[in-house]
Scaffold this motif. Structure first.
Motif, PDB file in Angstrom:
ATOM      1  N   SER A 262      -2.818   7.371   6.647  1.00 33.33           N
ATOM      2  CA  SER A 262      -2.056   8.484   6.082  1.00 33.33           C
ATOM      3  C   SER A 262      -1.906   8.376   4.573  1.00 33.33           C
ATOM      4  O   SER A 262      -1.193   9.155   3.971  1.00 33.33           O
ATOM      5  N   ARG A 263      -2.561   7.378   3.949  1.00 29.79           N
ATOM      6  CA  ARG A 263      -2.548   7.214   2.497  1.00 29.79           C
ATOM      7  C   ARG A 263      -1.139   7.073   1.954  1.00 29.79           C
ATOM      8  O   ARG A 263      -0.779   7.623   0.914  1.00 29.79           O
ATOM      9  N   LEU A 264      -0.325   6.309   2.655  1.00 33.00           N
ATOM     10  CA  LEU A 264       1.072   6.147   2.268  1.00 33.00           C
ATOM     11  C   LEU A 264       1.244   5.422   0.939  1.00 33.00           C
ATOM     12  O   LEU A 264       2.293   5.553   0.296  1.00 33.00           O
ATOM     13  N   LEU A 265       0.245   4.651   0.549  1.00 33.97           N
ATOM     14  CA  LEU A 265       0.379   3.845  -0.668  1.00 33.97           C
ATOM     15  C   LEU A 265      -0.594   4.302  -1.746  1.00 33.97           C
ATOM     16  O   LEU A 265      -1.042   3.496  -2.566  1.00 33.97           O
TER      17      LEU A 265
ATOM     18  N   GLU B  86      -4.225   2.022   3.487  1.00 33.88           N
ATOM     19  CA  GLU B  86      -3.262   3.100   3.259  1.00 33.88           C
ATOM     20  C   GLU B  86      -3.301   3.624   1.831  1.00 33.88           C
ATOM     21  O   GLU B  86      -2.353   4.246   1.373  1.00 33.88           O
ATOM     22  N   GLY B  87      -4.414   3.367   1.133  1.00 38.00           N
ATOM     23  CA  GLY B  87      -4.642   4.048  -0.131  1.00 38.00           C
ATOM     24  C   GLY B  87      -4.240   3.322  -1.386  1.00 38.00           C
ATOM     25  O   GLY B  87      -4.288   3.917  -2.479  1.00 38.00           O
TER      26      GLY B  87
ATOM     27  N   ALA C   7     -10.343   0.054  -2.074  1.00 37.67           N
ATOM     28  CA  ALA C   7      -9.412  -0.377  -3.114  1.00 37.67           C
ATOM     29  C   ALA C   7     -10.057  -1.433  -3.998  1.00 37.67           C
ATOM     30  O   ALA C   7     -10.999  -2.116  -3.606  1.00 37.67           O
ATOM     31  N   ARG C   8      -9.551  -1.570  -5.193  1.00 46.27           N
ATOM     32  CA  ARG C   8      -9.949  -2.683  -6.041  1.00 46.27           C
ATOM     33  C   ARG C   8      -9.314  -3.963  -5.512  1.00 46.27           C
ATOM     34  O   ARG C   8      -8.285  -3.920  -4.823  1.00 46.27           O
TER      35      ARG C   8
ATOM     36  N   VAL D 216       3.741  -2.000   4.869  1.00 49.36           N
ATOM     37  CA  VAL D 216       3.321  -0.691   4.353  1.00 49.36           C
ATOM     38  C   VAL D 216       4.495   0.278   4.380  1.00 49.36           C
ATOM     39  O   VAL D 216       4.774   0.982   3.397  1.00 49.36           O
ATOM     40  N   PHE D 217       5.182   0.332   5.502  1.00 46.01           N
ATOM     41  CA  PHE D 217       6.331   1.233   5.625  1.00 46.01           C
ATOM     42  C   PHE D 217       7.365   0.961   4.538  1.00 46.01           C
ATOM     43  O   PHE D 217       7.808   1.882   3.842  1.00 46.01           O
TER      44      PHE D 217
END
Length: 259
Positions: A5-8, A33-34, A61-62, A232-233
């Motif tokens: 969901s790309r939360l980050l 998650e982005g 991601a890097r 993540v959350f």
């Protein structure tokens, strides 16, 4: 892989102790998650953490591998500074995961034995958090800090006096840090895992694994990604009004009656 969901989206994170199972799970879930970049730390396991960095990159991601002995306060601060410089000054999330869990009877335990665990599990959390908070304050956009504690912070096990005490202190450090850093937009929480599966665990400790499965309402051991999901959350916008909280991730074991 769970639904993404790309939360980050756009975040830059530092995960300490990322060569092991839980740290690897956290780093990969951040990337999935982005997160724009994940700095993965190790003390000695450079080959293992290199593999984690490669998988982070595969997720888009890097990644950078950083090495430091976190029992050294100056090394903690240097690690955070290096991660922040790599991220262009935009370090927005720190996960204090590095730790040790030796077993030793309390009678006969020396102060050196005690300090080895406390310095690794607790003093590193203090130093890394303080350094990361300085970066987050300077950048002005706030950020999140998540400590990996343990259910042993409140339910000690035999032979783990130094470990349990260090994890209980980690929980209280997060609450204190949440109180003092909150005005700067910095949220600080803990995740307290139960027994997390790893390769060879069932063969090395069959009785413990059996007893855990019987005790857990969910009937299974935890997985590294379970801890990663919790991190993540807490680092995401979904937890924007959550700070000073200990999120227990144990499959329900702590809900069992004690009599």
């Amino acid at each position: 892989m769970p639904p993404v969901s790309r939360l980050l989206e756009g975040r830059f994170a530092l995960v300490t102790g990322a060569s092991g199972g839980i740290g690897r799970g956290i780093a990969l879930r951040f990337a999935e998650e982005g997160a724009a970049g994940v700095a993965v730390h190790c003390r000695t396991g450079t080959e293992a953490v290199g593999e984690v960095a490669a998988r982070v990159r595969e997720s888009g991601a890097r990644a950078v591998v950083l090495q430091a002995d976190l029992t050294d306060e100056d090394a903690c601060r240097g690690l955070v500074r290096e991660a922040a410089e790599w991220a262009g000054g935009r370090l927005t999330a720190l996960v204090n995961n590095a730790g040790v869990q030796p077993t030793q009877p309390l009678p006969g335990m020396t102060a050196v034995d005690w300090r080895t665990v406390v310095d690794t599990n607790l003093t590193s959390v203090f130093a890394c958090t303080q350094a990361a908070a300085e970066v987050m304050r300077e950048h002005g956009a706030g950020g999140t800090v998540t400590h990996i504690a343990s259910i042993e912070a409140s339910a000690p096990a035999a032979l783990h006096a130094h470990y349990s005490a260090s994890k209980a202190a980690v929980v209280m450090h997060a609450r204190s840090a949440a109180l003092e850093y909150g005005p700067y937009g910095i949220r600080v929480n803990t995740v307290s895992p139960g027994l997390i599966d790893r390769e060879g665990l069932a063969e090395a400790w069959p009785d413990g694994v059996r007893r855990w499965r019987e005790a857990a309402p969910t009937g299974r051991l935890g997985r590294p990604e379970d801890v990663g999901d919790a991190c993540v959350f807490l680092a995401s916008r979904l937890a924007s009004w959550i700070t000073g909280h200990d999120l227990v991730v144990d499959g329900g074991v702590m809900a069992r009656p004690t009599w």
